[in-house]
Design a protein around this motif. Structure first.
Motif, PDB file in Angstrom:
ATOM      1  N   LEU A 123       0.862  -1.185   0.000  1.00 43.54           N
ATOM      2  CA  LEU A 123       0.000   0.000   0.000  1.00 43.54           C
ATOM      3  C   LEU A 123       0.898   1.235   0.000  1.00 43.54           C
ATOM      4  N   VAL A 124       0.570   2.177  -0.854  1.00 46.26           N
ATOM      5  CA  VAL A 124       1.319   3.429  -0.878  1.00 46.26           C
ATOM      6  C   VAL A 124       0.430   4.512  -0.272  1.00 46.26           C
ATOM      7  N   ASP A 125       0.865   5.024   0.866  1.00 46.91           N
ATOM      8  CA  ASP A 125       0.145   6.152   1.462  1.00 46.91           C
ATOM      9  C   ASP A 125       0.547   7.399   0.688  1.00 46.91           C
ATOM     10  N   VAL A 126      -0.443   8.156   0.238  1.00 48.72           N
ATOM     11  CA  VAL A 126      -0.092   9.341  -0.539  1.00 48.72           C
ATOM     12  C   VAL A 126      -0.470  10.613   0.211  1.00 48.72           C
ATOM     13  N   GLY A 127       0.530  11.217   0.795  1.00 49.52           N
ATOM     14  CA  GLY A 127       0.365  12.556   1.361  1.00 49.52           C
ATOM     15  C   GLY A 127      -0.033  12.625   2.813  1.00 49.52           C
ATOM     16  N   GLY A 128      -0.219  11.486   3.478  1.00 48.05           N
ATOM     17  CA  GLY A 128      -0.573  11.531   4.902  1.00 48.05           C
ATOM     18  C   GLY A 128       0.465  12.298   5.699  1.00 48.05           C
ATOM     19  N   ALA A 129       1.729  11.964   5.425  1.00 46.77           N
ATOM     20  CA  ALA A 129       2.826  12.638   6.131  1.00 46.77           C
ATOM     21  C   ALA A 129       3.577  13.569   5.192  1.00 46.77           C
ATOM     22  N   GLY A 130       4.107  14.643   5.749  1.00 48.11           N
ATOM     23  CA  GLY A 130       5.054  15.509   5.039  1.00 48.11           C
ATOM     24  C   GLY A 130       6.433  15.292   5.640  1.00 48.11           C
TER      25      GLY A 130
END
Ligand SMILES: [Zn+2]
Length: 420
Positions: A123-130
């Motif tokens: 799974l690729v989390d996109v943008g949850g963390a900076g």
């Protein structure tokens, strides 16, 4: 209770050991998936074959592998055996921060609670963390999940916390974003731009700057702008080949849709595809309309990658999971082989992880065994509109790094009567 539990565990482990010994004496293979229809687009395989796994790797893909060579055998007759699915757009930075949207919040999903049951191993989390809170994401989610979790970090240093945080241009720093990406190569695989409502292009240009410095792609959720920013400029001037437009079939006011009022895919969208911009389904809770997808598919404008935009909202409405989303495309005329390709080898190519998304000998053994159910099904979009269909994907077995992590009907297990 503790001593009893320990005794029970010890007993269970002995039973488990004896069960795993039911197969060959000194088995060459830990697991043999037999007689399934293997679809492995990277290796141009589309045939009934057996897949052998040992030491967490794919060791053999061939016809008629002797089951006596294996510790465990799973009979996949009538099923499809494919590389573990990759979802390039999900939200898994779960946590307990109040009003934090998809960044350390309860709107994001714990990865293992959703991934394996739908055949996903990455799974690729996109943008949850900076760049500011990536380390928290890593310690809290990536390091604790059995699912392989990768990330596009947000160009916003504080990540996807919603509200004014995502509108703060002064927290969008290309240099610091690039610095964090360099620290975690192969784990941070891209940069996300999302939800910005202003008239400036800075979020996009800064993300592209950071992407250029680190050789990773940028994914844009173009959000809503009033008046709308030019989608044509985004696709033809700002994005590079390999960058990604997500939510390709959305129809929200404030973003130009790819299909125009007369039902035609806009010429500049075709041009963008020709120059190598990647189009991602990114279904989500508000970004997939049959009104856009059906005419686009009829004109041959298919997604490069079929992702979920997973969060607690989308999984409990029309999106549901990646298999339901992939099934929609099958019922809109996309062949199973192409649907599998988009979420395996193509997804791996987009995130520049060529080690993933295939069943080559030597590759990590991430495998999904899928059933194509035939019947009468309904598929719902984010507007509440329904598409009738006659095929639906279901996950029977998921293997991650050689371990069985999901087994719907116990296909890899012996009958209980054979257990001692
Ligand atoms: Zn999203």
């Amino acid at each position: 209770m503790r001593p009893f539990r320990l005794r029970f565990c010890a007993l269970f482990c002995v039973i488990a050991a004896s069960v795993s010994g039911l197969g060959a004496q000194n088995p060459e293979l830990d697991l043999l998936i037999k007689n399934g229809h293997v679809i492995d687009p990277k290796n141009a395989i589309d045939a009934v074959l057996d897949v052998g796994i040992a030491g967490g790797k794919i060791t053999r893909v061939a016809a008629n592998i002797n089951p006596a060579l294996a510790r465990r055998v799973a009979d996949a007759t009538g099923l499809y055996v494919v590389p573990g699915l990759i979802d390039i757009h999900s939200h898994v930075f779960y946590g307990t921060e109040k009003d934090a949207y998809l960044s350390n919040s309860d709107t994001a999903v714990q990865p293992d609670s959703h991934s394996f049951r739908s055949g996903q191993t990455t799974l690729v989390d996109v943008g949850g963390a900076g760049w500011r809170n990536f380390l928290q994401f890593k310690e809290q989610v990536i390091d604790r999940s059995r699912t392989r979790v990768l990330a596009f970090i947000n160009i916003v240093g504080s990540g996807m916390k919603g509200g004014p945080v995502e509108q703060n241009l002064s927290d969008m720093d290309a240099k610091l974003t690039a610095m964090r990406i360099r620290e975690y190569p192969g784990v941070i695989v891209g940069i996300k731009v999302a939800h910005y409502r202003g008239a400036e292009w800075d979020p996009v240009t800064r993300a592209v700057d950071a992407g250029r410095e680190t050789n990773v792609p940028v994914m844009v959720d173009f959000g809503t702008h009033t008046p709308p920013l030019s989608l044509e400029d985004l696709l033809l001037k700002y994005l590079r080949p390999g960058d990604i437009l997500t939510h390709m079939y959305s129809g929200v006011s404030g973003r130009v849709p790819i299909v125009d009022e007369s039902g035609k895919v806009r010429p500049f969208v075709w041009e963008a595809r020709k120059r190598g911009v990647i189009f991602d389904a990114g279904h989500g809770g508000g970004s997939f309309l049959f009104r856009q997808a059906v005419p686009a598919m009829a004109q041959g404008f298919r997604p490069d990658v079929i992702s979920t935009d997973l969060h607690t909202g989308s999984m409990n409405s029309g999106m549901k999971d990646i298999l339901n989303t992939m099934s929609k495309f099958m019922n809109m005329g996309m062949p199973l082989q192409d649907v599998i390709k988009s979420n395996t080898v193509k997804a791996a190519e987009v995130i520049k992880r060529p080690d993933l998304g295939h069943l080559s000998v030597g590759a990590e053994a991430d495998v999904a065994v899928l059933n194509v159910r035939k019947g009468t099904f309904g598929f719902v979009d984010v507007g509440g509109g329904k598409l009738a269909g006659d095929r639906k994907l279901e996950c029977e077995l998921t293997v991650k790094g050689g371990q069985v992590v999901w087994d719907l009907n116990g296909m890899s297990r012996p009958m209980w009567t054979e257990m001692r």
